[in-house]
Design a protein around this motif. Structure first.
Motif, short mmCIF file in Angstrom:
data_model
loop_
_atom_site.label_atom_id
_atom_site.label_comp_id
_atom_site.label_asym_id
_atom_site.label_seq_id
_atom_site.Cartn_x
_atom_site.Cartn_y
_atom_site.Cartn_z
N SER A 269 40.84 21.86 22.30
CA SER A 269 41.43 21.10 23.66
C SER A 269 40.94 19.20 23.12
O SER A 269 40.92 19.45 22.38
CB SER A 269 40.33 20.42 24.85
OG SER A 269 38.80 20.74 23.92
N LYS A 298 43.52 19.31 32.65
CA LYS A 298 41.52 19.33 32.58
C LYS A 298 41.81 17.79 33.33
O LYS A 298 41.90 17.18 32.56
CB LYS A 298 40.58 19.96 32.34
CG LYS A 298 39.52 19.50 33.58
CD LYS A 298 37.61 19.59 32.58
CE LYS A 298 36.50 20.07 33.27
NZ LYS A 298 35.57 20.40 32.40
N ASN A 300 39.36 15.37 34.59
CA ASN A 300 37.68 15.35 34.50
C ASN A 300 37.20 14.87 36.06
O ASN A 300 36.32 14.85 36.37
CB ASN A 300 37.08 14.61 33.43
CG ASN A 300 37.95 15.26 31.68
OD1 ASN A 300 37.94 16.52 32.12
ND2 ASN A 300 38.62 14.78 31.03
N THR A 305 40.58 21.51 37.02
CA THR A 305 41.48 22.74 36.21
C THR A 305 43.08 23.06 36.40
O THR A 305 42.87 24.23 36.83
CB THR A 305 40.13 23.50 34.78
OG1 THR A 305 39.44 22.81 34.65
CG2 THR A 305 41.34 24.17 33.34
N TYR A 338 43.71 27.93 39.15
CA TYR A 338 43.37 26.19 39.63
C TYR A 338 41.74 26.42 39.99
O TYR A 338 41.71 27.60 40.46
CB TYR A 338 44.02 25.91 41.13
CG TYR A 338 45.15 25.98 40.73
CD1 TYR A 338 46.10 24.63 40.55
CD2 TYR A 338 45.88 27.12 41.49
CE1 TYR A 338 47.21 24.62 40.42
CE2 TYR A 338 47.46 27.22 41.99
CZ TYR A 338 48.40 25.56 40.87
OH TYR A 338 49.87 26.35 41.32
N GLN A 339 41.30 25.07 39.13
CA GLN A 339 39.25 25.51 39.23
C GLN A 339 39.34 24.21 39.29
O GLN A 339 39.34 23.40 38.84
CB GLN A 339 39.09 25.99 37.74
CG GLN A 339 37.32 26.05 37.56
CD GLN A 339 36.71 26.12 36.76
OE1 GLN A 339 37.29 27.90 36.10
NE2 GLN A 339 35.93 26.78 35.68
#
Length: 372
Positions: A269, A298, A300, A305, A338-339
């Motif tokens: 990342s 992501k 933030n 995400t 997708y989260q």
């Protein structure tokens, strides 16, 4: 404060304060002729009591344990003779809990607290939905016990209980989830016993190992049996991971030998801009000649995400990260994931995930996890 507690406060003052000259009356509501004036004045000049913001002492107000702890905490900072120190030490033990809340370490009490078993835990409610299939809900509760065997050896044990309604009845399972001891061996942190193991993002392995774990800096080594999913079918496991920060990017490289399966991977990342992080993951399963990639971003601040996954059949295994919905081990997948993560309140988090893969029904899940 009432007369009884006032006497305690005055005793603390006289025991803790040094000889100081008399100053003007520090509190408007303590007259010079009051029997406690000299003691309160001396205590104020020594910095043991501060009164209230409006310049009053409020001697007729019942003192709370927290207020008394503040007085004791101030007294503990003073230069004391043996008798005075003995008096303050006795008071500090009486108000040890409140002093600990204030961040004040009480002599003898910190060692006692360190030797106590610390109990913590978490509870998760999870809901999953696969298109054209039945919904599922389950509840998991885990309680952890951590403590010190001695100055060099620590132990951990965790009980895990699951509750899942089914069409006939309810299923309940309680097991000893982890049980291990940890210590320092030749400059490395060693853990022996049943323990959690996470390799990279969890695609290669995110489960339990019964064996040995070593960590020295960014290097982790594991050897034992992967007894997480099905103890009866456990296999010998060897794994290694190395993590490093390179020019602001977090990179981990992993190797896993799990029974006859061999796999390796790399994931990382890196910040793109303020509030946006790039994500990438690659896994190669040599035994099945299969690989998997995932890449995305992501956001933030939004807790969102977005990943694109492309995986061959056979690259994932039974010990891959289940997270909320396990990725399939017997078929290829390709599509979007997708989260959404959000902190609901202190120690309570929400995770919502939606997966839309080719040749598969859409999958949605939601989980709330609380810590205590």
């Amino acid at each position: 404060m009432n007369k009884k507690l006032l006497k305690v406060a005055v005793t603390t003052a006289l025991a803790a304060s040094m000889a100081v000259p008399a100053f003007a009356n520090p509190f408007s509501d303590v007259p010079a002729k009051h029997w406690s004036y000299d003691a309160v004045n001396k205590l104020a000049q020594a910095g043991v009591v501060e009164g209230y913001g409006d310049g009053t002492f409020r001697g007729d107000k019942t003192v709370t344990r927290y207020e008394m702890a503040q007085i004791v905490a101030n007294a503990m900072t003073k230069s004391l003779n043996a008798d005075q120190k003995a008096t303050v030490d006795q008071l500090s033990k009486e108000f040890a809990t409140e002093l600990n809340t204030l961040g004040v370490k009480v002599e003898g009490m910190q060692d006692q607290i360190d030797k106590m078993v610390k109990i913590s835990g978490d509870a998760r409610v999870r809901y999953t939905n696969v298109e054209d299939e039945d919904d599922k809900t389950d509840l998991r509760t885990r309680v952890s016990f951590d403590g010190n065997i001695n100055e060099d050896v620590k132990y951990n044990a965790r009980l895990s209980g699951t509750f899942q309604p089914n069409e006939n009845n309810q299923t309940v399972g309680i097991k000893l989830d982890t049980a291990n001891v940890s210590f320092n061996a030749l400059g490395a942190d060693a853990t022996v016993g049943r323990q959690d193991v996470l390799l990279g993002s969890g695609i290669m392995f995110d489960d339990k190992l019964t064996g040995l774990g070593l960590q020295a800096g960014g290097l982790k080594l594991y050897a034992g049996n992967n007894t997480g999913t099905n103890d009866a079918d456990s296999e010998r496991m060897y794994a290694a991971e190395y993590g490093a920060n390179i020019f602001g990017a977090k990179i981990t490289a992993d190797y896993l030998k799990n029974g006859d399966n061999k796999a390796y991977g790399i994931n990382g990342s890196a910040p793109i801009t303020s509030g946006v992080t790039a994500l990438a993951d690659y896994v190669k399963n040599d035994s099945n000649d299969a690989d998997a990639t995932a890449f995305g971003v992501k956001l933030n601040k939004l807790g969102l995400t977005v990943l694109h996954r492309d995986a061959d059949a056979g690259v994932y295994n039974a010990y891959s990260s289940a997270d909320v919905i396990a990725l399939p081990t017997d078929q290829a997948i390709k599509g979007m994931e997708y989260q959404f993560d959000k902190s609901l309140t202190k120690n309570a988090d929400l995770k919502v995930k939606y997966q839309d893969f080719d040749n598969m029904n859409a999958r949605t899940s939601a989980a709330v996890n609380v810590k205590f």
